[in-house]
Design a protein around this motif. Structure first.
Motif, PDB file in Angstrom:
ATOM      1  N   LEU A   1       8.144   3.754  -6.786  1.00 22.10           N
ATOM      2  CA  LEU A   1       7.378   2.871  -7.669  1.00 22.10           C
ATOM      3  C   LEU A   1       7.779   1.413  -7.492  1.00 22.10           C
ATOM      4  CD1 LEU A   1       7.278   4.987 -10.956  1.00 22.10           C
ATOM      5  CD2 LEU A   1       5.476   4.710  -9.250  1.00 22.10           C
ATOM      6  N   ARG A   2       9.087   1.149  -7.367  1.00 28.29           N
ATOM      7  CA  ARG A   2       9.540  -0.230  -7.165  1.00 28.29           C
ATOM      8  C   ARG A   2       9.105  -0.763  -5.805  1.00 28.29           C
ATOM      9  NH1 ARG A   2      15.588  -0.515  -8.017  1.00 28.29           N
ATOM     10  NH2 ARG A   2      15.544   1.661  -7.450  1.00 28.29           N
ATOM     11  N   TYR A   3       9.106   0.079  -4.778  1.00 29.09           N
ATOM     12  CA  TYR A   3       8.629  -0.302  -3.443  1.00 29.09           C
ATOM     13  C   TYR A   3       7.152  -0.685  -3.537  1.00 29.09           C
ATOM     14  CZ  TYR A   3       7.791   0.032   1.629  1.00 29.09           C
ATOM     15  OH  TYR A   3       7.459  -0.225   2.948  1.00 29.09           O
ATOM     16  N   ALA A   4       6.347   0.158  -4.209  1.00 31.30           N
ATOM     17  CA  ALA A   4       4.921  -0.119  -4.365  1.00 31.30           C
ATOM     18  C   ALA A   4       4.709  -1.459  -5.068  1.00 31.30           C
ATOM     19  CB  ALA A   4       4.247   1.005  -5.148  1.00 31.30           C
ATOM     20  N   HIS A   5       5.470  -1.700  -6.104  1.00 31.38           N
ATOM     21  CA  HIS A   5       5.358  -2.967  -6.832  1.00 31.38           C
ATOM     22  C   HIS A   5       5.735  -4.148  -5.936  1.00 31.38           C
ATOM     23  CE1 HIS A   5       5.275  -5.696 -10.199  1.00 31.38           C
ATOM     24  NE2 HIS A   5       6.524  -6.052  -9.949  1.00 31.38           N
ATOM     25  N   ALA A   6       6.795  -3.992  -5.163  1.00 33.79           N
ATOM     26  CA  ALA A   6       7.270  -5.083  -4.302  1.00 33.79           C
ATOM     27  C   ALA A   6       6.267  -5.439  -3.213  1.00 33.79           C
ATOM     28  CB  ALA A   6       8.617  -4.708  -3.671  1.00 33.79           C
ATOM     29  N   VAL A   7       5.515  -4.469  -2.707  1.00 34.20           N
ATOM     30  CA  VAL A   7       4.540  -4.755  -1.646  1.00 34.20           C
ATOM     31  C   VAL A   7       3.153  -5.025  -2.203  1.00 34.20           C
ATOM     32  CG1 VAL A   7       5.853  -3.457   0.085  1.00 34.20           C
ATOM     33  CG2 VAL A   7       3.952  -2.328  -1.126  1.00 34.20           C
ATOM     34  N   GLY A   8       3.013  -4.979  -3.525  1.00 31.89           N
ATOM     35  CA  GLY A   8       1.732  -5.262  -4.154  1.00 31.89           C
ATOM     36  C   GLY A   8       0.734  -4.126  -4.038  1.00 31.89           C
ATOM     37  N   ALA A   9       1.219  -2.902  -4.129  1.00 36.03           N
ATOM     38  CA  ALA A   9       0.344  -1.731  -4.032  1.00 36.03           C
ATOM     39  C   ALA A   9       0.077  -1.157  -5.415  1.00 36.03           C
ATOM     40  CB  ALA A   9       0.986  -0.657  -3.154  1.00 36.03           C
ATOM     41  N   ALA A  10      -1.149  -0.758  -5.636  1.00 30.30           N
ATOM     42  CA  ALA A  10      -1.514  -0.052  -6.858  1.00 30.30           C
ATOM     43  C   ALA A  10      -1.483   1.441  -6.553  1.00 30.30           C
ATOM     44  CB  ALA A  10      -2.905  -0.465  -7.313  1.00 30.30           C
ATOM     45  N   LEU A  11      -0.938   2.218  -7.464  1.00 27.60           N
ATOM     46  CA  LEU A  11      -0.876   3.672  -7.293  1.00 27.60           C
ATOM     47  C   LEU A  11      -1.691   4.348  -8.385  1.00 27.60           C
ATOM     48  CD1 LEU A  11       2.935   4.306  -6.644  1.00 27.60           C
ATOM     49  CD2 LEU A  11       1.117   4.016  -4.966  1.00 27.60           C
ATOM     50  N   THR A  12      -2.357   5.417  -8.019  1.00 26.74           N
ATOM     51  CA  THR A  12      -3.041   6.261  -8.986  1.00 26.74           C
ATOM     52  C   THR A  12      -2.407   7.635  -8.888  1.00 26.74           C
ATOM     53  OG1 THR A  12      -5.096   5.046  -8.658  1.00 26.74           O
ATOM     54  CG2 THR A  12      -5.263   7.196  -9.701  1.00 26.74           C
ATOM     55  N   LEU A  13      -1.727   8.036  -9.937  1.00 22.67           N
ATOM     56  CA  LEU A  13      -1.037   9.325  -9.943  1.00 22.67           C
ATOM     57  C   LEU A  13      -1.548  10.146 -11.112  1.00 22.67           C
ATOM     58  CD1 LEU A  13       2.565   7.907  -9.527  1.00 22.67           C
ATOM     59  CD2 LEU A  13       1.159   8.888  -7.733  1.00 22.67           C
ATOM     60  N   ARG A  14      -1.802  11.419 -10.852  1.00 27.12           N
ATOM     61  CA  ARG A  14      -2.140  12.319 -11.939  1.00 27.12           C
ATOM     62  C   ARG A  14      -1.847  13.735 -11.490  1.00 27.12           C
ATOM     63  NH1 ARG A  14      -8.519  13.290 -11.475  1.00 27.12           N
ATOM     64  NH2 ARG A  14      -8.002  15.400 -11.850  1.00 27.12           N
ATOM     65  N   ALA A  15      -1.605  14.575 -12.440  1.00 20.33           N
ATOM     66  CA  ALA A  15      -1.336  15.978 -12.145  1.00 20.33           C
ATOM     67  C   ALA A  15      -2.464  16.818 -12.712  1.00 20.33           C
ATOM     68  CB  ALA A  15      -0.006  16.404 -12.758  1.00 20.33           C
TER      69      ALA A  15
ATOM     70  N   LEU B   1       0.969   8.875   1.017  1.00 18.54           N
ATOM     71  CA  LEU B   1       1.455   7.817   0.133  1.00 18.54           C
ATOM     72  C   LEU B   1       2.464   6.932   0.846  1.00 18.54           C
ATOM     73  CD1 LEU B   1       1.825   6.426  -2.637  1.00 18.54           C
ATOM     74  CD2 LEU B   1       3.555   8.176  -3.140  1.00 18.54           C
ATOM     75  N   PHE B   2       3.455   7.549   1.490  1.00 18.53           N
ATOM     76  CA  PHE B   2       4.478   6.760   2.179  1.00 18.53           C
ATOM     77  C   PHE B   2       3.873   5.944   3.315  1.00 18.53           C
ATOM     78  CE2 PHE B   2       8.332   9.673   0.988  1.00 18.53           C
ATOM     79  CZ  PHE B   2       8.146   9.346  -0.339  1.00 18.53           C
ATOM     80  N   ASN B   3       2.993   6.549   4.109  1.00 22.19           N
ATOM     81  CA  ASN B   3       2.347   5.799   5.190  1.00 22.19           C
ATOM     82  C   ASN B   3       1.505   4.644   4.653  1.00 22.19           C
ATOM     83  OD1 ASN B   3       3.315   7.000   7.583  1.00 22.19           O
ATOM     84  ND2 ASN B   3       1.919   8.715   7.335  1.00 22.19           N
ATOM     85  N   ASP B   4       0.801   4.881   3.555  1.00 19.82           N
ATOM     86  CA  ASP B   4      -0.007   3.815   2.949  1.00 19.82           C
ATOM     87  C   ASP B   4       0.863   2.665   2.465  1.00 19.82           C
ATOM     88  OD1 ASP B   4      -2.295   5.307   3.432  1.00 19.82           O
ATOM     89  OD2 ASP B   4      -2.569   5.916   1.339  1.00 19.82           O
ATOM     90  N   LEU B   5       1.964   2.982   1.808  1.00 23.89           N
ATOM     91  CA  LEU B   5       2.861   1.926   1.310  1.00 23.89           C
ATOM     92  C   LEU B   5       3.443   1.109   2.455  1.00 23.89           C
ATOM     93  CD1 LEU B   5       4.747   3.799  -1.549  1.00 23.89           C
ATOM     94  CD2 LEU B   5       3.078   1.949  -1.798  1.00 23.89           C
TER      95      LEU B   5
END
Length: 150
Positions: free
Chosen positions: A79-93, A32-36
């Motif tokens: 989450l704010r970092y993802a939003h700032a770089v224009g990344a969509a996240l899919t999270l589920r447990a 996740l971090f590398n992708d962002l």
């Protein structure tokens, strides 16, 4: 009382299932971090702009990106970092039993490693020879090329 608070028995976090799950969670965090970071770089967004957009100083972004293994941003910052770089996240447990996790070798048991190059990563996995899983497992670990070179 909430139903998840009723648990009174100690969890054995040292069992093979929990160790495998911890490895998968660590891999997911790293990925996740590398992708962002990759999305930010690919879009040419400077660290300073991301820092301004999410309300932290640039050195915080720099530390996070320089050492994803030990940096510990809050979930809100991720989450704010993802939003700032224009990344969509899919999270589920899901319960860890619902996932096919690679087997760990027993103490003293042979473990055969294999590596495969992919466009952006080196896939490293393994299997236990002469076992029911005598072929590479589906749960290969991903290591970025820079880390693999160390």
């Amino acid at each position: 009382m909430r139903p998840w608070r009723k648990q009174t028995e100690q969890l054995d976090l040292t069992s093979d299932d929990y160790i495998r799950n911890a490895m998968e969670l660590t891999q997911a965090r790293r990925r996740l971090f590398n992708d962002l970071i990759g999305i930010r770089v690919q879009r040419g967004i400077p660290q300073a702009k991301v820092a301004d957009a999410i309300g932290i100083n640039r050195s915080g972004i720099s530390r996070f990106e320089a050492d994803i293994e030990t940096s510990n941003p809050t979930f809100d910052v991720v989450l704010r970092y993802a939003h700032a770089v224009g990344a969509a996240l899919t999270l589920r447990a899901e319960p860890m039993e619902a996932r096919a996790l690679p087997l760990l070798p027993s103490v003293g048991e042979a473990f055969v490693w294999h590596a495969t190059m992919q466009p952006s990563a080196l896939s490293i996995g393994g299997f236990i020879p002469d076992s029911s899983l005598a072929e590479p497992s589906a749960g290969d670990w991903m290591v970025d090329q820079e880390a693999a070179a160390l």
